[in-house]
Design an enzyme around this catalytic site. Structure first.
Site, PDB file in Angstrom:
ATOM      1  N   THR A   8       0.852  -1.196   0.000  1.00  0.00           N
ATOM      2  CA  THR A   8       0.000   0.000   0.000  1.00  0.00           C
ATOM      3  C   THR A   8       0.881   1.236   0.000  1.00  0.00           C
ATOM      4  OG1 THR A   8      -1.802   1.155   1.132  1.00  0.00           O
ATOM      5  CG2 THR A   8      -0.144   0.143   2.537  1.00  0.00           C
ATOM      6  N   ASN A  10      -0.707   3.854   1.378  1.00  0.00           N
ATOM      7  CA  ASN A  10      -1.530   4.556   2.367  1.00  0.00           C
ATOM      8  C   ASN A  10      -0.833   4.537   3.730  1.00  0.00           C
ATOM      9  OD1 ASN A  10      -3.507   5.076   4.397  1.00  0.00           O
ATOM     10  ND2 ASN A  10      -5.136   4.578   2.947  1.00  0.00           N
ATOM     11  N   ASP A  73      -7.827  -5.875   0.510  1.00  0.00           N
ATOM     12  CA  ASP A  73      -8.828  -5.192  -0.306  1.00  0.00           C
ATOM     13  C   ASP A  73     -10.044  -5.046   0.586  1.00  0.00           C
ATOM     14  OD1 ASP A  73      -9.831  -3.945  -2.605  1.00  0.00           O
ATOM     15  OD2 ASP A  73     -10.929  -5.741  -3.176  1.00  0.00           O
ATOM     16  N   HIS A 184     -12.884  -3.525  10.580  1.00  0.00           N
ATOM     17  CA  HIS A 184     -12.760  -4.666   9.663  1.00  0.00           C
ATOM     18  C   HIS A 184     -11.305  -4.964   9.343  1.00  0.00           C
ATOM     19  CE1 HIS A 184     -12.840  -0.928   7.510  1.00  0.00           C
ATOM     20  NE2 HIS A 184     -12.587  -1.464   6.343  1.00  0.00           N
TER      21      HIS A 184
END
Length: 202
Positions: A8, A10, A73, A184
């Protein structure tokens, strides 16, 4: 110290995994992101499920870098929209990563949906792929409901309109550590801990 690549760019996702490993006492793993390795072409996400996309991203990262790789994902599944936007969450409004447009479109699509039918879940599939070919794929879900307007500035994506079960605040109004404990992605990453502990011990 073993290096593990979280596929990632991020910074918030990198911080989250580092915090979870520290909180769980996993030592001996250095988590790096895509910005820390030579650039390689990233295939578009074309899987029909979160799991397919996560595994494909992790396999690509291992093939390109030779490092053990984790990829995730995730997205929002809305009950009243038959589970959509789902794997299309990041590009629901047509352009990848336009968080505000995506969020506005979901709210617009739910304008006439009564509060009791605004159930939703954040879903995250995470995959750990090792250079030797071993693969671990896990899934985390965070149930809740959607608000009618955005609240909070701590999150990203659909966080400002998602109120987790048992909460009155949106996930964008929660502190990062609180969110890690129940989100999550936090659940999926914690489900990878046995495999990550093993990796740290190698």
């Amino acid at each position: 110290m073993s290096r593990v690549l979280l596929a990632t760019r991020n910074a918030k996702k990198l911080g989250e995994l580092r915090r979870i490993l520290a909180a769980e006492g996993v030592q001996g793993l250095e988590v790096v992101g895509l910005a820390d390795v030579p650039e390689f072409p990233e295939a578009p996400e074309t899987g029909a499920t979160f799991e397919e996309n996560a595994v494909a991203k992790a396999r690509d990262a291992v093939a390109a870098t030779g490092l053990p790789a984790i990829a995730d994902d995730s997205g929002l599944t809305v009950d009243a929209l038959n589970g959509m936007p789902g794997v299309l969450s990041a590009r629901w409004a047509g352009r990848h990563g336009d968080d505000q447009a995506n969020l506005d479109l979901v709210l617009a699509q739910l304008t006439d949906t009564p509060d009791e039918r605004r159930g939703a879940a954040f879903v995250c599939a995470a995959a750990l792929v090792l250079p030797g070919g071993e693969e671990t794929v896990v899934r985390g879900e965070w149930r809740g409901r959607l608000t009618r307007k955005s609240r909070g500035a701590n999150g990203f994506g659909y966080d400002p309109i998602f109120v987790p079960e048992g909460e009155t605040r949106t996930s964008a109004e929660m502190e990062p550590a609180e969110k890690d404990a129940s989100s999550h992605r936090g659940r999926a990453l914690r489900a990878l801990l046995p495999a990550l502990r093993e990796l740290a011990g190698r």
